[in-house]
Design a protein around this motif. Structure first.
Motif, PDB file in Angstrom:
ATOM      1  N   PHE A  65     -34.167 -50.896 -80.846  1.00 36.24           N
ATOM      2  CA  PHE A  65     -34.560 -51.005 -82.253  1.00 36.24           C
ATOM      3  C   PHE A  65     -35.493 -49.891 -82.709  1.00 36.24           C
ATOM      4  N   SER A  66     -35.673 -48.865 -81.874  1.00 28.89           N
ATOM      5  CA  SER A  66     -36.732 -47.905 -82.192  1.00 28.89           C
ATOM      6  C   SER A  66     -36.333 -46.925 -83.284  1.00 28.89           C
TER       7      SER A  66
ATOM      8  N   ARG B 267     -36.570 -53.554 -88.203  1.00 29.02           N
ATOM      9  CA  ARG B 267     -36.847 -53.818 -86.800  1.00 29.02           C
ATOM     10  C   ARG B 267     -37.325 -55.256 -86.607  1.00 29.02           C
TER      11      ARG B 267
ATOM     12  N   GLN C 190     -35.604 -58.084 -84.371  1.00 35.21           N
ATOM     13  CA  GLN C 190     -36.321 -58.767 -83.291  1.00 35.21           C
ATOM     14  C   GLN C 190     -36.190 -60.284 -83.446  1.00 35.21           C
TER      15      GLN C 190
ATOM     16  N   GLU D 206     -43.870 -54.736 -79.988  1.00 35.28           N
ATOM     17  CA  GLU D 206     -42.510 -55.245 -79.796  1.00 35.28           C
ATOM     18  C   GLU D 206     -42.424 -56.019 -78.486  1.00 35.28           C
TER      19      GLU D 206
END
Ligand SMILES: Nc1ncnc2c1ncn2[C@@H]1O[C@H](COP(=O)(O)OP(=O)(O)OP(=O)(O)O)[C@@H](O)[C@H]1O
Ligand SMILES: [Mg+2]
Lengths: 373, 217
Positions: free
Chosen positions: A163-164, A171, A175, A198
């Motif tokens: 997800f970076s 994001r 998540q 995260e």
């Protein structure tokens, strides 16, 4: 279960990427590998599916040495998601997702039908099925990447900074959806990130790595925040870890205050009567909408209260939520009274920052007492 | 203009048979050269040493003057000097030499992350080549193929010097009889043929890569 038995990886140019790593990754959990850039996270991950072969040591997947399994066979049983999703630009969304079932010998029809079902599961509109990856947003691409990885229902999922590359709002959504998916599927997920927030959000357990691929600490998020093993971990976890640890402490039964609320559409005159310290909470069907400043009301006392008049600054805390949520609700409310809601989102009561702080104080005292005993 | 028509009508039978030979001579070497260059390019893209060897070889082949090749091949192949096979083999060598480099570059240019993703979800090397690497490299390979096709067509006209009967004969004929008509006619034929190949390859590429059209805004 994935077990690393003193695994070392030395690349051809002599650099040691991973140094005698011992690590146990439990089944059905999300284990996050976190650490600074170049510390060997990707190398560790890729040794699990034999994209990288260890120089020494053993990796056991459910007791079986991975080097005993044919690489293609091993990999088809392990989902893999990389940064930028790594989707095939020449395949449609549907065919990207259908790839692994196809490799496993399913007919194109069966694989596509299965892929179509998965679209919904990862929160994608089935209308996107015929598109090519270049026609998707970054967030949608990541969802397709996740769908492709779970298409053949592998028990293990490897995710390398998936997800970076998307913006913070997307994001967060990704998540949340991953956690929801995991609640459903109970995969063994190894998730790599360099973002400690995260890691804390997603991890059942977090493996903090330091340069040279050495394990600095393996712990649950709450423990990592409250008891970092050394100065490296403490520094990596960050300075506001005390505050963030509250995100793992249940608020318990907070002393809630009742509030004389105003329904949307009621005349403004009523606001002045029900207001308290200049603010009144406005609700719609018992759901809190925002705060209305009673002192700033003009003279049109018979006109209805409209949504545009409301201050929406306050966050909502869940009744069964954490101390961090409760404190945030209290601090962000313009009235100083944090709004707490029931599970269905309806108004439960308000709480003040000092009340939450008192709760935090007594919890800290309790922990100290436990520690000295 | 009427001179062209008259010439065409008077030499109708001969020109038609030349045209057929020209078509074969331009098409077969292109396909054979591509068929040979694909595995060679794949091999070259895999290892540093195969890459160096194959690119050096193809570079050397390309520097041999076409006329020398046309004259030397009969010796090597045991064919008669006027045989069309010589020209076909020579052209295949040029197409091969031209395409090996392009295909190598096209395959190496496929992003390594994409290849890693394909490997990671369980493709064997061959499956990966077929499903991902080759399709993604197709536009670049096709661009190289267009160059090869056009250079192929222009080389055929040179082959007329050694007397193989094809449309290039129009040039030698025009020169020996000192008339312009066959030369102009020959020019038109070759230009049209070059355009046909270019257009056909372009159209075929479009059909093979629908995803590229989708990628354009
Ligand atoms: N193929 C390779 N050949 C040589 N050295 C490598 C190779 N791959 C990685 N390394 C080195 O191994 C070390 C660990 O790399 P790795 O990619 O595992 O780090 P990482 O923790 O994933 O970093 P990042 O957060 O930047 O992705 C680095 O010093 C890197 O330079
Ligand atoms: Mg990495």
């Amino acid at each position: 279960m994935i077990r690393f038995n003193s695994v070392t990886k030395r690349y051809a140019d002599g650099g040691v990427a991973v140094d005698s790593l011992d690590l146990v990754i439990d089944s059905g959990e999300i284990t996050v590998l976190v650490g600074p850039s170049g510390c060997g996270k990707t190398t560790t991950l890729r040794m699990i599916n034999r994209m990288v072969e260890p120089t020494s040591g053993h990796i056991l997947l459910d007791g079986r040495d991975v080097t005993q399994i044919k690489p293609t066979e091993l990999r088809r049983g392990i989902g893999y998601v990389i940064q930028q999703a790594g989707l095939f630009p020449n395949y449609t969304v549907l065919d990207n997702i259908a790839t692994v079932p196809r490799l496993l010998g399913k007919t194109r029809r069966a694989a596509r039908r299965q892929a179509l079902e998965l679209l919904g599961k990862v929160g994608l509109d089935p209308a996107l099925a015929g598109r090519y990856p270049a026609q998707l947003s970054g967030g949608q691409q990541q969802r397709v990447g996740v769908a492709r990885a779970i298409a053949a229902d592998p028990p293990v999922l490897l995710m390398d900074e998936p997800f970076s590359a998307v913006d913070p709002v997307v994001r967060q959504q990704l998540q949340r959806d991953l956690l929801q998916l995991q609640a459903d599927l109970h995969k063994t997920i190894v998730f790599v990130t360099h973002d400690i927030d995260e890691a804390i959000t997603l991890g059942d357990r977090i493996a903090v790595m330091r340069n040279g691929g050495r394990l600095a600490q393996l712990a649950a998020p709450a423990e990592l925040l409250s008891r970092p093993a050394d100065t490296f971990v403490a520094g990596f976890v960050g300075r506001d870890r005390g505050y963030r640890a509250l995100g793992f402490a249940s608020a318990g039964h907070l002393p809630l205050h009742d509030e004389a609320v105003l329904r949307i559409g009621e005349p403004r005159g009523a606001a002045r009567d029900r207001g308290q310290d200049g603010w009144v909470l406005v609700v719609q069907d018992a759901l809190p909408l925002g705060w209305l400043r009673t002192t700033a009301l003009d003279d049109a006392a018979d006109d209805p209260v409209t949504p545009e008049m409301l201050n929406l600054g306050g966050t909502l805390a869940d009744e069964s939520g954490t101390l961090r949520e409760a404190l945030d609700a209290a601090l962000s409310a313009p009235s100083g009274r944090g709004v707490v809601v029931h599970e269905d989102g309806t108004f439960a009561g308000t709480v003040t920052a000092s009340e939450v702080l008192a709760r935090i104080e007594s919890r800290a005292a309790h922990l100290r007492e436990q520690a000295t005993r | 203009m009427t001179a062209l028509w008259d010439y065409l009508r008077d030499n109708h039978a001969e020109i038609q048979s030349w045209a057929v030979t020209t078509l074969w001579l331009s098409l077969l070497p292109l396909l054979a050269g591509l068929a040979l260059a694909l595995p060679a390019g794949w091999l070259a893209a895999r290892h540093a040493w195969t890459r160096d060897t194959l690119l050096a070889l193809s570079g050397a082949l390309y520097t041999i003057p076409s006329l020398v090749l046309f004259l030397v091949l009969p010796e090597l192949l045991g064919t008669r000097i006027l045989s069309a096979v010589n020209v076909g083999v020579a052209l295949t060598i040029y197409v091969f030499a031209l395409l090996v480099r392009t295909i190598t570059d096209a395959l190496t240019a496929v992003p390594s992350e994409l290849l890693a993703a394909a490997t990671a979800i369980g493709h064997s090397n061959l499956q990966r080549l077929w499903a991902v690497q080759l399709p993604v490299a197709t536009p670049v390979i096709a661009a190289g193929l267009r160059v090869a096709a056009v250079s192929n067509v222009s080389l055929i006209s040179v082959a007329s010097i050694i007397g193989v009967s094809q449309l290039g004969q129009l040039f030698t004929l025009g020169e020996s009889t000192e008339t312009l008509t066959p030369i102009v006619l020959g020019l038109i034929f070759f230009v049209v043929l070059a355009f046909l190949y270019d257009g056909a390859i372009l159209a075929l590429t479009r059909v093979l890569t629908p995803w590229r059209k989708a990628a354009r805004p």
